[in-house]
Structures are given as structure tokens and as C-alpha cells.
Design an enzyme around this catalytic site. Structure first.
Site, short mmCIF file in Angstrom:
data_model
loop_
_atom_site.label_atom_id
_atom_site.label_comp_id
_atom_site.label_asym_id
_atom_site.label_seq_id
_atom_site.Cartn_x
_atom_site.Cartn_y
_atom_site.Cartn_z
N LYS A 228 0.84 -1.20 0.00
CA LYS A 228 0.00 0.00 0.00
C LYS A 228 0.88 1.25 0.00
O LYS A 228 1.67 1.46 0.91
CB LYS A 228 -0.91 -0.01 1.23
CG LYS A 228 -1.76 1.25 1.40
CD LYS A 228 -2.54 1.22 2.71
CE LYS A 228 -3.17 2.57 3.02
NZ LYS A 228 -3.84 2.59 4.33
N ASP A 233 -2.57 10.55 3.62
CA ASP A 233 -4.00 10.25 3.68
C ASP A 233 -4.73 11.30 4.51
O ASP A 233 -4.65 11.30 5.74
CB ASP A 233 -4.23 8.86 4.28
CG ASP A 233 -5.70 8.49 4.33
OD1 ASP A 233 -6.50 9.11 3.61
OD2 ASP A 233 -6.03 7.56 5.09
N LYS A 240 -10.11 13.23 7.99
CA LYS A 240 -9.63 12.81 9.30
C LYS A 240 -9.52 14.01 10.23
O LYS A 240 -9.19 15.12 9.78
CB LYS A 240 -8.23 12.19 9.19
CG LYS A 240 -8.13 10.86 8.47
CD LYS A 240 -6.67 10.43 8.42
CE LYS A 240 -6.49 9.11 7.69
NZ LYS A 240 -6.99 7.97 8.48
N ASP A 251 1.53 6.28 5.87
CA ASP A 251 0.52 5.41 5.27
C ASP A 251 1.04 4.72 4.01
O ASP A 251 0.32 3.93 3.42
CB ASP A 251 -0.74 6.21 4.96
CG ASP A 251 -2.00 5.37 5.09
OD1 ASP A 251 -1.94 4.30 5.72
OD2 ASP A 251 -3.05 5.78 4.56
N ASP A 310 -12.23 7.38 3.58
CA ASP A 310 -11.04 7.16 4.38
C ASP A 310 -10.65 5.68 4.42
O ASP A 310 -9.63 5.33 5.02
CB ASP A 310 -11.24 7.69 5.80
CG ASP A 310 -9.93 7.82 6.57
OD1 ASP A 310 -8.88 7.89 5.92
OD2 ASP A 310 -9.98 7.86 7.81
N GLU A 312 -9.53 4.05 1.87
CA GLU A 312 -9.02 4.10 0.50
C GLU A 312 -7.94 3.06 0.23
O GLU A 312 -7.71 2.67 -0.92
CB GLU A 312 -8.46 5.49 0.19
CG GLU A 312 -7.05 5.78 0.64
CD GLU A 312 -6.84 5.71 2.15
OE1 GLU A 312 -5.73 5.36 2.57
OE2 GLU A 312 -7.79 6.00 2.91
N ARG A 314 -7.72 -0.14 0.81
CA ARG A 314 -8.21 -1.37 0.20
C ARG A 314 -8.66 -1.15 -1.24
O ARG A 314 -8.66 -2.09 -2.05
CB ARG A 314 -9.33 -1.96 1.05
CG ARG A 314 -10.59 -1.14 1.14
CD ARG A 314 -11.40 -1.44 2.38
NE ARG A 314 -10.76 -0.92 3.58
CZ ARG A 314 -11.27 -1.06 4.81
NH1 ARG A 314 -12.42 -1.70 4.99
NH2 ARG A 314 -10.64 -0.56 5.85
#
Length: 461
Positions: A228, A233, A240, A251, A310, A312, A314
Site C-alpha cells: 500500500k 491520507d 480525518k 501510510d 477514508d 481508500e 483497500r
């Protein structure tokens, strides 16, 4: 850090490592003056403790260092900060595995992220290579862990999708691998719509991309790593709060991990065909942002309703996993900083492991225990699959339930894995919240050596 490991010479000072139960036996063989000195200092071989020994004419004669009774791969990381800056050699040989751990921990105790601020402090002591240590193994582990930490620690302004791609290019050039990158609208042209949807809101200079690194003999067993690569993010339109956004430079920790693992595999020359896929995006806010309840297409053809912008990670992983799985590799591993639920369940040090293959899971867990990198397996509990059903699409990326978040995320990813493909998914923190010897606060590599050992055993033989 590797400069902290040097060749032994006649000027090296002896370092004697002892467990508490060994101290009295060692003292019994020493002159009365040494016994009295050690007793006066109060040294009892407690783990991490050090006792400097006097030599002739007021010179330093050596040192004692305490080891824990139980195996601890980080035991030697305590000593560099407590010993004078000179070259030390182990007074007694260690078993090969322990010697390698000692060298690795000593080297990593010198790690610091100094791209923006010069480190201040005393010079660190050096360790003469332990005689029985596998030097090549230690070197590739130190380099890989340092790479992972450096990538994660770099602020998002300097580690966006383009910079992450450049890091992959540099790694490919070093080992003679090929690296192809699909950028921006090219993702739509080549059918990676979910990656594009997540990353399209970012600035032009930070366009989404898919990094595709390949190395090794095409005829060899295929091992594919997916990481990933969310370089920052914000949460998207489901923004967030600031407290949760602060560490989001990490992230892309999954991407950092698969690059570090790839460097170990290539440096070791494992007999396999390696492929590394990294969807690299920034989940930003703009007029191009995906919206809650949008329905996205995916590479596999499944449709996904956006239950939460949020969730995102996956979404970008599903396109990469569909491509990876289509090749039917002998082994498919993805690594991601995917859910807070995994951290709530297991804390920050213990990666959550999911797998559709019991033998693969057992191999990873066993390798983790041997390397001092424990993981914990969580189930792909089929009854929870209903929690990611959507009324208007094949799936939703975020369940309305507050429960089992790590499991439902893994179940979502499993939808994009071809049946029969041995697959493992690691949900990791990739960050140390507080510093410990050899493991400073900041980006951290988790289970890297365990994954390498698993791959080497299962595929390379």
C-alpha cells in the site's frame, strides 16, 4: 550503520557478555581485584547493564555486559550507548544465529533519520564482526531495514507518489531489475480504475501511479509482493481529524516494506521471479475527490460502493491484487497500514496476519518466532463477509458495523484473489510511538526478516 561493524584488530577491547546465572562462575575464574571491582560496582549482569573493567596502569581493561535469560534479538542494541567509543570484540564466540542478531542489533542502534537535522552526540562504539555471524545476511538486513525506516520517516512533501516511484527505480537499477510505472490517466487506459479514483484529487505533480518492478528468471517460481503506497491520507471528503492525520506520512509503510523485502531478496539472489506492485497515491481533497456512496469500477470487474473515503487503502490494493493474482504466483503477499482496528486488537508491535493458506500462515508465524518478529493470525471469518455487502454494488469498502474492522478489510481484499493462490495479508503499524534501543521513535520495519525467511524456505529451497 554498517560502519559500526568492523574488522577485528589487536587494539580491540574485549566485551564479555553474561547472563545472570553465569556471572558467579565467571567471577570465580578472575583475580581477587577483578572480583572486588565488579562487586563494588554492583554489576549483576542485569539485561542491558554494562560494567567497565580496569586494566593495567589505569587503562580500560574490558567490559562486562548483561544479557537476558530469554532470547532477545535486540539485546545488543543496549550496549553502544553505554560503552566508550572504541572497537569492541566479543571475548567468547556466540552461536551463529545469536552472533548475527548481535551484529544486526549493534548496527541498528546507530540508526537515526538525519535528512533534515544533523545528529549531535558522542561517537558510537564499533563492534568487530562476530566470527560466526553471516555477514552477507546481516548486511542485507541492515540495508533493508534502514531503507524501510528512511522511506517512512520522510515527510509527505518529499515522499509523494513520484518520489516513491523514484525509490523503486533506484532499487531496480541497483539490482538490474525492470521497473515500469503507469501514471495518471494511463491508469484508466490500462484498467486500474480504483487506483485512479483514489488518487485523482491530488495535485498534478502528485498524480496516482502503479509501480511495477520485476526481477529474476521468468521461468522460476513467481513471488509477488504488493504494498500500500498512500503517500499521505487526509481521509478524503470523510476528512480525518488532525490527531489522526498527523502521522499519515507513514501510510505508505506497506510500500516501504515490500521495497525493503525486495532488496533482501535481490541481494540474496534467491532463485525466483519477483514482482513488486505498488499503487502509489495521495488521498487528497479537491473537486476531483471521490464521494461517499460513489460506485467505483475495479480491475477485476467488481463494483465497489464507497462507504467511506477514508477506507481508500483497500481500494488501491484491490486493483493491484487483481493484477497480481491473475498471474497465479506461487506466493502472493501484501503489506499495508490498513486498519486502526488491527492496532486496537494487537497494539503497534504485533502485525495482524491473514491468509487463505494454513501452511503459509504457519510458516510465517514460525519464521516470525525464530526471527524475534512475532505476528498474530486473525481469521478470514466467512460469516462476516455479509458486512461488506452493498445494496447497489458488489461490495462496499466500509462496513456500517463498528466491529471486526481488520477482518472485514481482509475479507474485502480476498474478493480480488484468485482461488488457489497462496496469499498472506499483513496489517501493520509501521511506526514506533516511543524509542527503544535499536528501534527509535518513527518509521519501523515489522516482520521483514520473517517474510524473507518464509519466501526463501518455500520458493528458493
Amino acid at each position: 550503520m554498517l560502519e559500526q561493524l568492523v574488522e577485528a584488530d589487536d587494539n580491540a577491547t574485549n566485551l564479555t557478555v553474561l547472563r545472570k546465572g553465569d556471572l558467579d562462575g565467571w567471577l570465580a575464574g578472575q583475580p581477587p581485584s577483578v572480583r572486588q571491582w565488579v562487586e563494588q560496582t554492583g554489576f549483576r549482569a542485569e539485561p542491558g547493564a554494562v560494567c567497565l573493567l580496569p586494566g593495567e596502569g589505569g587503562a580500560l581493561g574490558g567490559a562486562l555486559a548483561g544479557l537476558p535469560d530469554e532470547a532477545d534479538p535486540w539485546a545488543f542494541a543496549h550496549f553502544p550507548s553505554k560503552l566508550p567509543a572504541r572497537t569492541w570484540r566479543l571475548a567468547m564466540p556466540l552461536p551463529a544465529a545469536q552472533a548475527g542478531q548481535a551484529a544486526l542489533a549493534w548496527a541498528l542502534a546507530a540508526y537515526g533519520f538525519d535528512r533534515y537535522k544533523a545528529r549531535k552526540g558522542k561517537d558510537l562504539p564499533r563492534l568487530a564482526w562476530p566470527e560466526t555471524a553471516d555477514r552477507a545476511r546481516v548486511e542485507r538486513e541492515v540495508e533493508a531495514i534502514s531503507l524501510v525506516r528512511d522511506l517512512i520517516n520522510t515527510p509527505a512533501a518529499d515522499m509523494g507518489p513520484a518520489e516513491l516511484s523514484a525509490a523503486a527505480d533506484a532499487l531496480a537499477a541497483r539490482f538490474g531489475a525492470k521497473c515500469r510505472v503507469i501514471v495518471g490517466d494511463g491508469l484508466l487506459a490500462e484498467n486500474y480504475p480504483a487506483i485512479h479514483a483514489v488518487g485523482r484529487a491530488a495535485a498534478q505533480s502528485r498524480r496516482p501511479r502503479l509501480i511495477d518492478l520485476r526481477w529474476g528468471d521468468e521461468a522460476a517460481p513467481k513471488v509477488t509482493l504488493v504494498g500500500k503506497g498512500v503517500c499521505f491520507d487526509t481521509g478524503g471528503l470523510d476528512l480525518k481529524p488532525s490527531s489522526n492525520m498527523k502521522l499519515m506520512k507513514k501510510d505508505m509503510g506497506g510500500a516501504a516494506h515490500v521495497l525493503g523485502l525486495a532488496s533482501m531478496i535481490m541481494a540474496a539472489g534467491l532463485k525466483l521471479r519477483l514482482r513488486v506492485l505498488i499503487p502509489a497515491v495521495e488521498n487528497s481533497v479537491s473537486g476531483e475527490s471521490m464521494r461517499p456512496l460513489d460506485v467505483l469500477a475495479t480491475r477485476k470487474g467488481l463494483t465497489v460502493e464507497v462507504g467511506n473515503t477514508d477506507a481508500e487503502g483497500r481500494l488501491i490494493l484491490c486493483d493491484a491484487l487483481a493484477e497480481a493474482s491473475a498471474e497465479k504466483p506461487a506466493l502472493l503477499i501484501d503489506v499495508a497500514t490498513l486498519t486502526g482496528a488491527a492496532r486496537s486488537a494487537l497494539g503497534t508491535d504485533l502485525p495482524a496476519l491473514f491468509s487463505n493458506d494454513d501452511r503459509l500462515a504457519a510458516d510465517i508465524l514460525e519464521a516470525g518466532e525464530a526471527a524475534g518478529e512475532p505476528l498474530w493470525r486473525l481469521p478470514l471469518h466467512k460469516p462476516y463477509r455479509r458486512m461488506i455487502d452493498s445494496k447497489v454494488a458488489d461490495l462496499t469498502n466500509a462496513s456500517d458495523s463498528p466491529h471486526a474492522g481488520a477482518i472485514t478489510a481482509a475479507l474485502f481484499l480476498q474478493e480480488f484473489i484468485e482461488p488457489g493462490t497462496p496469499w498472506a495479508h499483513l496489517d501493520i503499524m509501521a511506526w514506533n510511538g516511543a524509542g527503544r534501543p535499536g528501534r527509535p521513535e518513527g518509521g519501523e520495519a515489522l516482520a521483514l526478516r520473517a517474510l524473507f525467511a518464509t519466501i526463501a524456505r518455500r520458493v528458493d529451497g
